[in-house]
Write a protein that holds these residues in place. Structure first.
Motif, short mmCIF file in Angstrom:
data_model
loop_
_atom_site.label_atom_id
_atom_site.label_comp_id
_atom_site.label_asym_id
_atom_site.label_seq_id
_atom_site.Cartn_x
_atom_site.Cartn_y
_atom_site.Cartn_z
N GLU A 177 45.98 46.57 37.75
CA GLU A 177 45.16 45.56 38.74
C GLU A 177 44.19 46.33 39.21
N SER A 214 41.93 47.14 42.57
CA SER A 214 42.03 46.81 44.03
C SER A 214 40.36 46.89 44.52
N SER A 230 43.99 41.57 44.34
CA SER A 230 43.66 42.44 43.48
C SER A 230 43.20 41.88 42.30
#
Length: 163
Positions: free
Chosen positions: A12, A14, A44
């Protein structure tokens, strides 16, 4: 491409990874755009969210980007821009100097219905005379295009869709 953005390898992206790889500064606009990408609202960006948004945002042109800008600026989601919402945009674009005179001039031209707000149709109709209003969105789009595949790829798509 997704792996390039996903610096920590967590599957993912950020907010900090996104800002770093697109070379953006954190501000209200970049945070709003991150929130648009983050459809699941989990702070995310998944691979799916990244691909869908990148394609949609990087291919926006003409009135499409103007509609996107309107949606970003319409903070209360009432379908119209208040003076305060446009004041924030003008401050981002021009700094704090002369914002009030520019705001007054914008409303004189754009508020054709004399409602003391700018409707979506008024914004779309008149924004071509005030291109600086969509500059923050163009700037973010440009940086994202450069970070994903490169500007020439996206320009080629625009040109082929015009033909």
């Amino acid at each position: 491409m997704f792996r390039k953005f996903d610096v920590d390898g967590g599957a993912e992206i950020s907010l900090l990874e996104f800002l770093h790889d697109v070379h953006l500064q954190f501000d209200a606009m970049t945070f709003k755009i991150f929130c648009v990408i983050d459809a699941h609202r989990d702070n995310s960006i998944t691979f799916r969210e990244f691909i869908l948004f990148s394609w949609q945002f990087c291919t926006l042109a003409g009135d499409g980007i103007n509609h996107f800008a309107f949606d970003m600026y319409d903070e209360d989601k009432e379908g119209r821009l208040s003076k305060e919402e446009l004041r924030k945009v003008l401050t981002k674009v021009h700094g704090k100097g002369h914002v009030e005179s520019k705001l007054k001039a914008l409303f004189e031209v754009m508020d054709t219905g004399h409602s003391k707000d700018i409707s979506r149709s008024e914004f779309i109709t008149h924004v071509k005379h005030f291109p600086a209003l969509v500059f923050p969105i163009f700037a973010i789009q440009d940086k994202l295009r450069q970070a994903i595949i490169g500007e020439s790829y996206w320009r080629g798509l625009e040109e082929s869709s015009i033909k």
